[in-house]
Structures are given as C-alpha cells and as structure tokens.
Write a protein that holds these residues in place. Sequence first.
Motif, PDB file in Angstrom:
ATOM      1  N   ILE A   2      37.631 -45.151  17.833  1.00 22.59           N
ATOM      2  CA  ILE A   2      36.558 -46.114  17.609  1.00 22.59           C
ATOM      3  C   ILE A   2      35.985 -45.896  16.212  1.00 22.59           C
ATOM      4  O   ILE A   2      35.570 -44.782  15.880  1.00 22.59           O
ATOM      5  N   ARG A  34      37.410 -55.845   8.725  1.00 20.85           N
ATOM      6  CA  ARG A  34      38.241 -56.784   9.485  1.00 20.85           C
ATOM      7  C   ARG A  34      39.132 -57.640   8.581  1.00 20.85           C
ATOM      8  O   ARG A  34      40.038 -58.318   9.061  1.00 20.85           O
ATOM      9  N   ASP A  75      41.529 -54.915  15.778  1.00 24.92           N
ATOM     10  CA  ASP A  75      41.475 -54.109  16.997  1.00 24.92           C
ATOM     11  C   ASP A  75      42.848 -54.088  17.668  1.00 24.92           C
ATOM     12  O   ASP A  75      43.606 -55.065  17.619  1.00 24.92           O
ATOM     13  N   LYS A  76      43.152 -52.950  18.304  1.00 31.03           N
ATOM     14  CA  LYS A  76      44.405 -52.777  19.025  1.00 31.03           C
ATOM     15  C   LYS A  76      44.090 -52.163  20.381  1.00 31.03           C
ATOM     16  O   LYS A  76      42.933 -51.914  20.712  1.00 31.03           O
ATOM     17  N   TYR A 123      42.630 -48.795  19.491  1.00 28.25           N
ATOM     18  CA  TYR A 123      41.785 -48.759  18.300  1.00 28.25           C
ATOM     19  C   TYR A 123      40.862 -49.968  18.281  1.00 28.25           C
ATOM     20  O   TYR A 123      41.301 -51.106  18.482  1.00 28.25           O
ATOM     21  N   ARG A 124      39.572 -49.722  18.031  1.00 26.38           N
ATOM     22  CA  ARG A 124      38.647 -50.842  17.897  1.00 26.38           C
ATOM     23  C   ARG A 124      37.491 -50.477  16.983  1.00 26.38           C
ATOM     24  O   ARG A 124      37.216 -49.287  16.735  1.00 26.38           O
ATOM     25  N   MET A 125      36.831 -51.506  16.496  1.00 25.07           N
ATOM     26  CA  MET A 125      35.705 -51.348  15.580  1.00 25.07           C
ATOM     27  C   MET A 125      34.436 -51.867  16.239  1.00 25.07           C
ATOM     28  O   MET A 125      34.472 -52.861  16.977  1.00 25.07           O
ATOM     29  N   SER A 181      34.908 -44.962  26.793  1.00 27.06           N
ATOM     30  CA  SER A 181      36.261 -44.673  26.323  1.00 27.06           C
ATOM     31  C   SER A 181      36.826 -43.423  26.979  1.00 27.06           C
ATOM     32  O   SER A 181      38.038 -43.314  27.172  1.00 27.06           O
TER      33      SER A 181
END
Length: 280
Positions: free
Chosen positions: A108, A120, A125-126, A129-131, A148
């Motif tokens: 994160i 971005r 995001d995957k 994985y994210r923001m 998480s």
Amino acid sequence: MSHKQQVVLGEVQETLLIPLYGRAVEARKPRSVLRDPRSVEMVDSIDYDFAKLDSSNQALFACAMRTAIIDEWVRGFLAEHPSGTVVELGTGLNTRFDRVDNGTVRWIDIDLPDVIELRRAFFGDKDRYRMIAASITEDAWLDEVVRSGGPYLLVSEAVLAYLAEEDVRSLFRRVASRLPGAWVVTDTFSRMLVEQILARDVRKVMSMKMLWTCGDPREVERWGVGARLLETRNLGQPQAALRRRMPPVYRVGMAVADRLGGRRLDGYRLNLYKVAEPDK
C-alpha cells in the motif's frame, strides 16, 4: 516525448522530486548502488527543470544511498514474511514495489491527494498493490492497512521530518495500538543537519519546512510510544549484502566516509524500529 507530465504540488510535496532525480542520476551510471529504470523514465517524462538540482550532487547520491539501505530492510522483512503487508508512508514517486516485489507481498502506497494523482500518471492499482490518498496524520488509512492483514512493515523515507514532533509521536502511538508487532523504518535528522540542509543550494530551488529534529534515534524509545530500536545506520554503513553488491569504488568510499566522517554522518540516521502495545 511530445507531451510531458505537468507537476502541480504543494511546497512539501515538491520535495519528492529530489529523491526521484537522485535515483535517476544514480540509475543512469554504468555501475551503481541502485537499479531503478522507472525513475529514469519518470524524470524524462515530467515537465520540470531537474537540471537546477545538479548543483546538489552529494545530496542526490545520499538520496540513492538511503533508498538502497531501506530496500535491504524491506527485503529482510519479506524474507521472514513473504506475504506480509508493506506500507509506504508519504510514498512520493518511489518505485520500491517494482524493485523488491517478491510475487506475494501486499503493498500500500499512501500520500496526499495531489501526490497520488501524480502517481496515477505512472502507476495503477493491482491485485497486490494499491494507492491511498490520505494524510498520515489521520486515521482512515490505518483501517485499510489493518484489513490488508499482517505482519506489517511501514516505511517512511524523508517524510516524518516534515511533521511536528507531536504528530510523529501520535503516529507511533497509533501504529503500536492498531498494528502491534509492526516494523517501522524511518530516518532522523539532527537539528544541526537540518540547519545545514536549509542553507544549501537545494533550499534555493524549492521551499522546505523540516519541523521534527532528532539527534538520537533512541529518543523515540524514550517517548513511551511502544517503539523499540532494532537497528540504526548512517549512510556510510550499508548492510553487508548491499556492500557486496556495490561497485568497488563505492565500497571503499563508504568505508572511508564512515571511518573519517562518522560523527558528521551521524547527523542523519536510518532506523529500524519494532512496535508493541504501549504501556497503559
């Protein structure tokens, strides 16, 4: 490129361009301490006069060196907890996930909304994985991190110095309460070093407001916020694994710097803490 990415950031957020450029400068070298091709791509695609930072070569290398040392701690955490959660607090335009992803880590990246908007343009995001757009002085991001699942490693690279000391204390308290047992990596700047930084050329090209100074990383332990210092290093003390991968000239240079300039280098420390539930 015919079209370059525009950068509109707040005064503190703009400082993220210094480590980005430092990593890119180092990554362009035939032999370097850090392999980071994404940083080169980003520098080439951002509409910003990075050349005005070239007068601060020492500071740029220091940015790359600290990143490499922190990467080693992240790899060490993932060796013990391959499916743990790594959280970058104030991620800026860091590319650490790309460099250390082991295929199972959950990641994160957190920063203020204007920074995440800029991120971005380069990252999406995957599954793992994210923001998150949030202030680290608030609580909402902690809910997402808890969901998480642990174990947890929180990384703060050149971020906490821009907070007031009470905000740093509060952050450690909240992490200890919500994420007991988490590892926390952060850096500390002595008051004298901050004064020197603000007097250098880099101060002339962007505004910098560094508020929290800490001359002794064990001071955080004495706050009673549930943090225990596991390891601390200056930039002349890379981990053994990192030292072995460094070009020979760098290995010699680091050893000489640590031996002859250790006290001066100690104004800046990279620190690994572990938190537990604070005393009631």
